[in-house]
Motif scaffolding. Structure first.
Motif, PDB file in Angstrom:
ATOM      1  N   ASN A 127       0.667  -1.324  -0.162  1.00 50.06           N
ATOM      2  CA  ASN A 127      -0.100   0.109  -0.038  1.00 50.06           C
ATOM      3  C   ASN A 127       0.851   1.427   0.073  1.00 50.06           C
ATOM      4  N   PRO A 128       1.942   1.342   0.913  1.00 46.72           N
ATOM      5  CA  PRO A 128       2.916   2.433   0.741  1.00 46.72           C
ATOM      6  C   PRO A 128       3.496   2.562  -0.680  1.00 46.72           C
ATOM      7  N   THR A 129       3.931   1.679  -0.922  1.00 45.30           N
ATOM      8  CA  THR A 129       4.549   1.667  -2.078  1.00 45.30           C
ATOM      9  C   THR A 129       3.829   2.024  -3.347  1.00 45.30           C
ATOM     10  N   ALA A 130       2.386   1.565  -3.574  1.00 42.98           N
ATOM     11  CA  ALA A 130       1.451   1.937  -4.500  1.00 42.98           C
ATOM     12  C   ALA A 130       1.386   3.537  -4.325  1.00 42.98           C
ATOM     13  N   ALA A 131       1.233   4.072  -3.010  1.00 38.52           N
ATOM     14  CA  ALA A 131       0.884   5.463  -2.889  1.00 38.52           C
ATOM     15  C   ALA A 131       2.201   6.160  -3.283  1.00 38.52           C
ATOM     16  N   HIS A 132       3.005   5.722  -3.006  1.00 37.48           N
ATOM     17  CA  HIS A 132       4.349   6.591  -3.411  1.00 37.48           C
ATOM     18  C   HIS A 132       4.358   6.655  -4.884  1.00 37.48           C
ATOM     19  N   ALA A 133       4.074   5.539  -5.563  1.00 37.73           N
ATOM     20  CA  ALA A 133       4.106   5.442  -7.091  1.00 37.73           C
ATOM     21  C   ALA A 133       2.934   6.506  -7.869  1.00 37.73           C
ATOM     22  N   ILE A 134       1.866   6.584  -7.072  1.00 38.24           N
ATOM     23  CA  ILE A 134       0.610   7.502  -7.341  1.00 38.24           C
ATOM     24  C   ILE A 134       0.935   8.899  -7.219  1.00 38.24           C
ATOM     25  N   ALA A 135       1.679   9.193  -6.163  1.00 38.09           N
ATOM     26  CA  ALA A 135       1.980  10.410  -5.641  1.00 38.09           C
ATOM     27  C   ALA A 135       2.986  11.070  -6.575  1.00 38.09           C
ATOM     28  N   LYS A 136       4.069  10.382  -6.996  1.00 38.05           N
ATOM     29  CA  LYS A 136       5.041  10.750  -7.904  1.00 38.05           C
ATOM     30  C   LYS A 136       4.548  10.803  -9.367  1.00 38.05           C
ATOM     31  N   ALA A 137       3.762  10.009  -9.654  1.00 39.80           N
ATOM     32  CA  ALA A 137       2.989  10.035 -11.035  1.00 39.80           C
ATOM     33  C   ALA A 137       2.086  11.406 -11.010  1.00 39.80           C
ATOM     34  N   ALA A 138       1.283  11.638 -10.137  1.00 36.62           N
ATOM     35  CA  ALA A 138       0.553  12.694 -10.004  1.00 36.62           C
ATOM     36  C   ALA A 138       1.364  14.082 -10.169  1.00 36.62           C
ATOM     37  N   TYR A 139       2.414  14.216  -9.524  1.00 32.22           N
ATOM     38  CA  TYR A 139       3.142  15.336  -9.348  1.00 32.22           C
ATOM     39  C   TYR A 139       3.840  15.522 -10.834  1.00 32.22           C
ATOM     40  N   LEU A 140       4.534  14.571 -11.332  1.00 32.14           N
ATOM     41  CA  LEU A 140       5.079  14.676 -12.785  1.00 32.14           C
ATOM     42  C   LEU A 140       4.044  14.803 -13.842  1.00 32.14           C
ATOM     43  N   SER A 141       2.744  14.364 -13.635  1.00 34.55           N
ATOM     44  CA  SER A 141       1.805  14.682 -14.739  1.00 34.55           C
ATOM     45  C   SER A 141       1.322  15.957 -14.736  1.00 34.55           C
TER      46      SER A 141
ATOM     47  N   LYS B 209      -1.374  20.021  -9.612  1.00 36.29           N
ATOM     48  CA  LYS B 209      -0.906  20.883  -8.692  1.00 36.29           C
ATOM     49  C   LYS B 209      -1.315  20.479  -7.209  1.00 36.29           C
ATOM     50  N   PRO B 210      -0.577  20.655  -6.054  1.00 36.25           N
ATOM     51  CA  PRO B 210      -1.310  20.586  -4.780  1.00 36.25           C
ATOM     52  C   PRO B 210      -2.335  21.644  -4.709  1.00 36.25           C
ATOM     53  N   TYR B 211      -3.098  21.691  -4.039  1.00 36.19           N
ATOM     54  CA  TYR B 211      -4.267  22.787  -3.713  1.00 36.19           C
ATOM     55  C   TYR B 211      -3.498  24.074  -3.096  1.00 36.19           C
ATOM     56  N   GLU B 212      -4.377  25.141  -3.233  1.00 37.39           N
ATOM     57  CA  GLU B 212      -3.888  26.531  -3.056  1.00 37.39           C
ATOM     58  C   GLU B 212      -3.546  26.921  -1.622  1.00 37.39           C
ATOM     59  N   GLY B 213      -3.948  25.806  -0.514  1.00 43.29           N
ATOM     60  CA  GLY B 213      -3.721  26.048   0.795  1.00 43.29           C
ATOM     61  C   GLY B 213      -2.299  25.702   0.925  1.00 43.29           C
ATOM     62  N   THR B 214      -1.464  24.945   0.212  1.00 48.05           N
ATOM     63  CA  THR B 214      -0.327  24.488   0.479  1.00 48.05           C
ATOM     64  C   THR B 214       0.813  25.278   0.773  1.00 48.05           C
ATOM     65  N   LEU B 215       1.640  25.312   1.796  1.00 47.75           N
ATOM     66  CA  LEU B 215       2.360  26.299   2.393  1.00 47.75           C
ATOM     67  C   LEU B 215       3.629  26.302   1.749  1.00 47.75           C
ATOM     68  N   GLU B 216       4.184  25.205   1.365  1.00 47.99           N
ATOM     69  CA  GLU B 216       5.750  25.261   0.819  1.00 47.99           C
ATOM     70  C   GLU B 216       5.800  23.968  -0.249  1.00 47.99           C
TER      71      GLU B 216
ATOM     72  N   PRO C 229     -11.499  14.790  -9.743  1.00 43.73           N
ATOM     73  CA  PRO C 229     -11.509  15.250 -10.900  1.00 43.73           C
ATOM     74  C   PRO C 229     -10.335  14.922 -11.919  1.00 43.73           C
ATOM     75  N   SER C 230      -9.099  14.612 -11.382  1.00 39.91           N
ATOM     76  CA  SER C 230      -7.971  14.392 -12.112  1.00 39.91           C
ATOM     77  C   SER C 230      -7.756  12.729 -12.273  1.00 39.91           C
ATOM     78  N   ALA C 231      -6.940  12.305 -13.147  1.00 40.17           N
ATOM     79  CA  ALA C 231      -6.733  10.969 -13.357  1.00 40.17           C
ATOM     80  C   ALA C 231      -6.088  10.347 -12.112  1.00 40.17           C
ATOM     81  N   PRO C 232      -5.156  10.768 -11.281  1.00 39.84           N
ATOM     82  CA  PRO C 232      -4.513  10.251  -9.872  1.00 39.84           C
ATOM     83  C   PRO C 232      -5.645  10.305  -8.946  1.00 39.84           C
ATOM     84  N   ASP C 233      -6.529  10.960  -8.985  1.00 43.95           N
ATOM     85  CA  ASP C 233      -7.788  10.865  -7.991  1.00 43.95           C
ATOM     86  C   ASP C 233      -8.549   9.422  -8.356  1.00 43.95           C
TER      87      ASP C 233
END
Lengths: 171, 110, 90
Positions: B78-92, B95-102, C29-33
């Motif tokens: 599960n964490p490995t899959a989450a890692h893969a999705i998070a990286k893929a989401a960022y590289l595709s 964007k993190p939503y507007e409340g993100t601080l840093e 809304p996005s594919a990763p979701d």
């Protein structure tokens, strides 16, 4: 074909033995039977697979850890279990709070861990513990998405990393 | 075996609670990264807890061993899959939503 | 008798949870979701499969659950690889 006739190095033999044991245990588990026929077929299949593709299960550049690493590793697992339960209560609080008090950020920090497996373990531990999620590992830099400000501060100097370091040093 | 039954039901109730929290988080959180926080942590512990409860109930050695195999597998996968999705989401380009601080990652990619 | 009733109730609640996940998978809304939502559906399905094994008294379902867990993991990795690189191989 060259690989088949070449004499095997001791670490290659050890790798092959470890994967044979793992595959045979998996066979026993799935077949749920302990009669001689099942065990014989299982041993033969495990021996064949581990002879030709043990480097798929354990990569050539990974060393087999020594048994001395077992005690620190068990202590690491115990602390990890506590952290996972804490993480779940933390996330449950955030999710069920009607105001949804989150302040996400993506932070980076450097690790002193060397091995690939140790780094992957740290990444997975970070993902499973309070308010943090590993996004990427580049060399020795971790990029971590943190759900709250406190989680972002905590992950930079995290006590679980020291425990993994102990495991790595003992191995 | 009333005690064991009670333990089974307690473990499964805890697991069910965390699975529900994970799904509520999936629906409530504002962007894909925060949603992943809810799903990876709560799903992993929730599923493991339900399986532990069922393992207590079964009383068969092979069944318990198979349950442990599934639990160990989901704790690694599960964490490995989450890692893969998070990286893929960022590289595709997600964007993190507007409340993100840093955002140290986006700065280093450029 | 009590635990069996509880297993069925748990199964029903888990089935409802998959529908909530399906809602997230449909609206995105996005594919990763969607990938995250489908991954959660996979985990819950795994739990339901093991529950089935106990409700119907067939341990075969547990083996199915093991294989299902592996397929769920692999499919998630493959889809995220596709999202990241635009192709699956190479």
């Amino acid at each position: 074909m060259v690989a088949m006739v070449r004499r095997r190095l001791p670490e290659e033999r050890a790798r092959s033995m470890v994967s044979l044991a793992a595959l045979f245990l998996f066979w026993i588990l799935l077949s749920s039977a302990l009669d001689p026929a099942h065990i014989a077929v299982g041993l033969a299949a495990a021996a064949l697979v581990s002879r030709f593709s043990s480097d798929l299960l354990i990569r050539r550049d990974e060393r087999i850890p020594s048994p001395k690493a077992l005690l620190p590793y068990l202590s690491y697992l115990g602390h990890l279990a506590v952290e996972i339960v804490k993480a779940n209560i933390h996330v449950a609080r955030l999710v069920l709070d009607p105001r949804l008090p989150i302040a996400p950020s993506i932070v980076k920090f450097k690790t002193g861990l060397k091995g690939e497996v140790a780094k992957a373990s740290l990444g997975n531990s970070i993902t499973l513990t309070p308010g943090t999620l590993t996004i990427d590992i580049k060399g020795d830099t971790f990029y971590v998405h943190a759900l709250t400000r406190e989680a972002a501060e905590e992950v930079r100097a995290w006590h679980m990393e020291k425990r993994l370091k102990e495991v790595e040093d003992a191995a | 075996m009333i005690l064991l039954d009670m333990l089974t039901i307690a473990a499964m109730a805890v697991g069910l609670f965390f699975l529900t929290v994970g799904v509520v988080g999936l629906l409530r959180f504002p962007d894909v990264y925060t949603r992943m926080h809810a799903t990876t942590k709560c799903d992993t512990l929730g599923a493991a807890s339900v399986l532990i409860g069922l393992g207590l109930y079964s009383g068969d050695l092979f069944t318990v061993a198979k349950m442990l195999l599934i639990i160990v597998f989901i704790f690694v996968a599960n964490p490995t899959a989450a890692h893969a999705i998070a990286k893929a989401a960022y590289l595709s380009g997600e964007k993190p939503y507007e409340g993100t601080l840093e955002d140290a990652y986006g700065g280093d990619l450029r | 008798m009590l635990p069996e009733t509880f297993f069925v109730a748990t199964g029903i609640v888990l089935g409802m949870l998959t529908f909530l996940c399906l809602y997230r998978a449909v609206i995105g809304p996005s594919a990763p979701d969607r990938v995250v939502a489908v991954n959660v559906i996979g985990t819950i399905t795994l739990v339901i499969l093991v529950l089935f094994a106990f409700i119907y008294g067939r341990t075969l379902y547990i083996d199915v659950a093991i294989v299902y867990a592996m397929i769920n993991f692999l499919s998630t990795l493959t889809i995220s690889r596709y999202l990241e690189k635009g192709r699956v191989t190479g």
